[in-house]
Design an enzyme around this catalytic site. Sequence first.
Site, PDB file in Angstrom:
ATOM      1  N   GLU A 239      49.002  39.955  55.368  1.00 51.53           N
ATOM      2  CA  GLU A 239      50.147  39.066  55.158  1.00 51.53           C
ATOM      3  C   GLU A 239      50.351  38.136  56.346  1.00 51.53           C
ATOM      4  O   GLU A 239      49.723  38.298  57.403  1.00 51.53           O
ATOM      5  CB  GLU A 239      51.396  39.917  54.878  1.00 51.53           C
TER       6      GLU A 239
ATOM      7  N   CYS B 194      45.409  38.804  49.348  1.00 50.33           N
ATOM      8  CA  CYS B 194      45.394  40.116  48.685  1.00 50.33           C
ATOM      9  C   CYS B 194      44.162  40.924  49.107  1.00 50.33           C
ATOM     10  O   CYS B 194      43.117  40.363  49.471  1.00 50.33           O
ATOM     11  CB  CYS B 194      45.322  39.950  47.175  1.00 50.33           C
TER      12      CYS B 194
ATOM     13  N   GLU C  47      42.070  42.539  47.240  1.00 47.21           N
ATOM     14  CA  GLU C  47      40.887  42.290  46.410  1.00 47.21           C
ATOM     15  C   GLU C  47      40.093  41.108  46.930  1.00 47.21           C
ATOM     16  O   GLU C  47      38.860  41.135  47.008  1.00 47.21           O
ATOM     17  CB  GLU C  47      41.283  41.977  44.961  1.00 47.21           C
TER      18      GLU C  47
HETATM   19  N1  THU Z   1      48.791  42.383  46.733  1.00 45.78           N
HETATM   20  C1  THU Z   1      47.478  42.724  46.806  1.00 45.78           C
HETATM   21  O1  THU Z   1      46.901  42.810  47.891  1.00 45.78           O
HETATM   22  N2  THU Z   1      46.838  42.998  45.658  1.00 45.78           N
HETATM   23  C2  THU Z   1      47.423  43.095  44.442  1.00 45.78           C
HETATM   24  O2  THU Z   1      46.773  43.434  43.471  1.00 45.78           O
HETATM   25  C3  THU Z   1      48.852  42.816  44.299  1.00 45.78           C
HETATM   26  C4  THU Z   1      49.519  42.244  45.502  1.00 45.78           C
HETATM   27  C5  THU Z   1      49.514  42.146  47.984  1.00 45.78           C
HETATM   28  C6  THU Z   1      49.932  40.751  48.283  1.00 45.78           C
HETATM   29  C7  THU Z   1      51.088  40.977  49.212  1.00 45.78           C
HETATM   30  O3  THU Z   1      50.600  41.192  50.518  1.00 45.78           O
HETATM   31  C8  THU Z   1      51.708  42.273  48.729  1.00 45.78           C
HETATM   32  O4  THU Z   1      50.704  42.918  47.979  1.00 45.78           O
HETATM   33  C9  THU Z   1      52.970  42.094  47.891  1.00 45.78           C
HETATM   34  O5  THU Z   1      52.741  41.193  46.869  1.00 45.78           O
END
Ligand code: THU
Length: 160
Positions: free
Chosen positions: A63, A72, A74
Amino acid sequence: MKEMILAAKIEVYQKEELSEAYKLLLDTAKKASDSAYAPYSHFKVGCAVRLKSGRIVTGNNQENAAYTAGLCAERVAIHQATACFPDDPIESLALIAQMDGQWTKEVCTPCGECRQVMKEVEFRTLHPITMLLANATEIYKISGIDTLLPLGFNGSALSK
Ligand code: THU
């Protein structure tokens, strides 16, 4: 008027029912979630991708105070895999998230942008990705991104 109905096949497993290779992939995703950098959402996601060679590459969410600069789990894992091993297709992916030290109640599902990135990877490698989306007790097994991104857009639409 014609009607099209798009069906989604999702297999739901308990951890004991997974193959040893998938158990390892999920455990690796769990471990990766521990090092997520999520000081804003406190939602720590871990992703592990297994390549055709058997190599496992991991990622977690990263983040940023300027929220949209974050990424994210993934996409961290997938881009790392395709950057370092461009000729080794991604065969499977495990995903799980924790909040306040507990695995989330719902299985972790990829956001729309990550689905689009998976679509590109499948298009690029001509290889469907098997996804394991997990919580503490259940694993949704989904074969190929089209299940999660029906009627998705890819590069074939741009070819002459
Ligand atoms: N996030 C992911 O890393 N993967 C997902 O499949 C859903 C959301 C992260 C983005 C952000 O850092 C946090 O989760 C909240 O949305």
